[in-house]
Scaffold this motif. Structure first.
Motif, PDB file in Angstrom:
ATOM      1  N   ARG A   3       0.819  -1.221   0.000  1.00 51.75           N
ATOM      2  CA  ARG A   3       0.000   0.000   0.000  1.00 51.75           C
ATOM      3  C   ARG A   3       0.849   1.267   0.000  1.00 51.75           C
ATOM      4  O   ARG A   3       0.340   2.364   0.266  1.00 51.75           O
ATOM      5  N   HIS A   5       2.646   4.166  -2.037  1.00 55.30           N
ATOM      6  CA  HIS A   5       2.519   4.750  -3.379  1.00 55.30           C
ATOM      7  C   HIS A   5       3.403   5.987  -3.514  1.00 55.30           C
ATOM      8  O   HIS A   5       3.865   6.530  -2.507  1.00 55.30           O
ATOM      9  N   PHE A  94       1.353  -2.067 -10.624  1.00 53.98           N
ATOM     10  CA  PHE A  94       0.677  -1.303  -9.568  1.00 53.98           C
ATOM     11  C   PHE A  94       0.122  -2.295  -8.535  1.00 53.98           C
ATOM     12  O   PHE A  94      -0.477  -3.305  -8.924  1.00 53.98           O
ATOM     13  N   GLU A  96      -2.149  -2.057  -6.034  1.00 51.68           N
ATOM     14  CA  GLU A  96      -3.505  -2.012  -5.445  1.00 51.68           C
ATOM     15  C   GLU A  96      -4.405  -3.180  -5.861  1.00 51.68           C
ATOM     16  O   GLU A  96      -5.192  -3.656  -5.039  1.00 51.68           O
ATOM     17  N   ARG A 302      10.524   7.719  -7.147  1.00 46.56           N
ATOM     18  CA  ARG A 302       9.725   6.640  -6.555  1.00 46.56           C
ATOM     19  C   ARG A 302      10.605   5.411  -6.320  1.00 46.56           C
ATOM     20  O   ARG A 302      11.239   4.911  -7.253  1.00 46.56           O
TER      21      ARG A 302
END
Ligand SMILES: Cc1ncc(COP(=O)(O)O)c(C=O)c1O
Length: 353
Positions: A3, A5, A94, A96, A302
């Motif tokens: 979780r 990001h 990703f 999620e 990131r």
């Protein structure tokens, strides 16, 4: 860490290369209807007009569209609506979708694509018995765009194939999108309007698929989850003018991305795969230290290690204008150079002098 990001990397004063949302202000033909919709906040939102507009944009009937509060909300509907027995998620991607499936009580089988072959999708890597498969195209964080035929080859009777196309509109003309495909069994395409249009705070996305699958998802969607301003944005973003503008933005982005990739390669930095979207994935030795040093010098990037299949040496960089990219690559080159010299000094045998 599923979780985590990119927004968690950003802080005041840092240049944001961590979040892949376009930073330019949305055009007035988009902001004006959003602003005008504020006059109607006394009514519950009615998604009919926006649903019809999105359906037209993709050449489908409205029953094949479900509007959601961002693509992120769509992932939360998959487990409860589909109840998969064997869910497989193609990584790195990703996180999620996997997080939402686990929250819904499902085990997730991870299919890991390999850096060595440019994160190419191999149909054979996906377990044949999987009744739910999730794949991103183009994929965050690798920026790899899989050929439509390779993604379509994963569809079959008895399986739901979810293609996360949140970044499809970052590719000029969307040549590999499956959004218009109505012939593939069990296909669900998830889209986002938050990236290209700089609307991450508004929360608007949608799912495309057969009327039967869309109805199953709708049964689990929260009531009135898409606000009136978000519906106004969906209508504006579905217009032919919006689609033309999307193309222009994607073409400009491709030039900026080529500039960034060329500068990175000139600086000796390894860039993963063949980047096709609004970000690139790089591999640098000592990635965690490099990321910290970049922060000290004003750039937020990131981290890669929260993506299954990647480790600390991977960093994802958003594509910005060429001046920002040049400034970033200059700083990165210095950081890497200093790191190499510090390592050399540490390795030098003190006895040898
Ligand atoms: C690949 C991918 N899909 C979906 C999302 C969620 O998008 P949205 O803002 O529409 O919820 C993101 C957000 O970062 C993403 O990277």
């Amino acid at each position: 860490m599923l979780r985590f990001h990119g927004d968690a990397e950003v802080a005041p004063g840092l240049v944001d290369l961590a979040v892949n949302v376009r930073q330019e202000a949305p055009p007035s033909w988009l902001t004006e209807p959003i602003a005008a919709s504020l006059a109607h906040l006394g009514h519950y939102p009615d998604p009919a007009e926006a649903t019809a507009a999105i359906a037209r944009r993709h050449g489908r009937p409205p029953e094949e569209v479900l509007l959601t509060a961002g693509a992120a909300q769509a992932f939360t509907l998959l487990g409860p609506a589909l109840r998969p027995r064997h869910a497989a998620v193609v990584h790195p991607q990703f996180t999620e979708p996997e997080a939402a499936l686990i929250t819904a009580g499902h085990e997730v089988d991870r299919v890991l694509l390999r850096a060595e072959d440019g994160f190419v999708l191999h149909e054979a890597a996906v377990p044949p018995e999987a009744d739910l498969v999730v794949v991103g195209n183009p994929t965050n964080p690798t920026s790899v765009l899989h050929p439509a035929a390779d993604v379509a080859a994963l569809a079959r009777e008895g399986r739901v194939l979810v293609v996360d196309e949140a970044f499809a509109d970052t590719v000029t003309g969307e040549p590999e999108s499956l959004s218009g495909r109505r012939d593939l069994p069990g296909l669900l395409v998830i889209r986002s309007l938050t990236k290209t249009w700089g609307l991450a705070g508004l929360r608007i996305g949608y799912v495309l698929g057969s009327a039967e699958l869309i109805e199953r998802l709708r049964e689990h969607a929260p009531l009135w989850s898409v606000s009136t301003p978000a519906l106004a944005a969906a209508i504006a973003c579905a217009s032919p003018r919006a689609v033309d503008t999307e193309r222009e933005i994607a073409t400009g982005l491709a030039g900026d991305r080529e500039h960034l990739v060329a500068a990175l390669r000139r600086a000796g930095v390894s860039v993963a795969g063949r980047p096709a979207s609004s970000f690139v994935l790089i591999r640098v030795p000592g990635g965690e230290t490099v990321r910290a040093a970049l922060r000290e010098r004003g750039f937020a990037v990131r981290r890669g290690e929260t993506f299954p299949g990647l480790g600390r040496d991977w960093l994802r960089i958003a594509v910005r204008d060429t001046a920002t990219s040049d400034a970033f690559v200059a700083v990165l080159s210095n950081v890497l150079w200093e790191g190499q010299h510090a390592e050399r000094d540490n390795c030098r045998d003190p006895a040898a002098g």
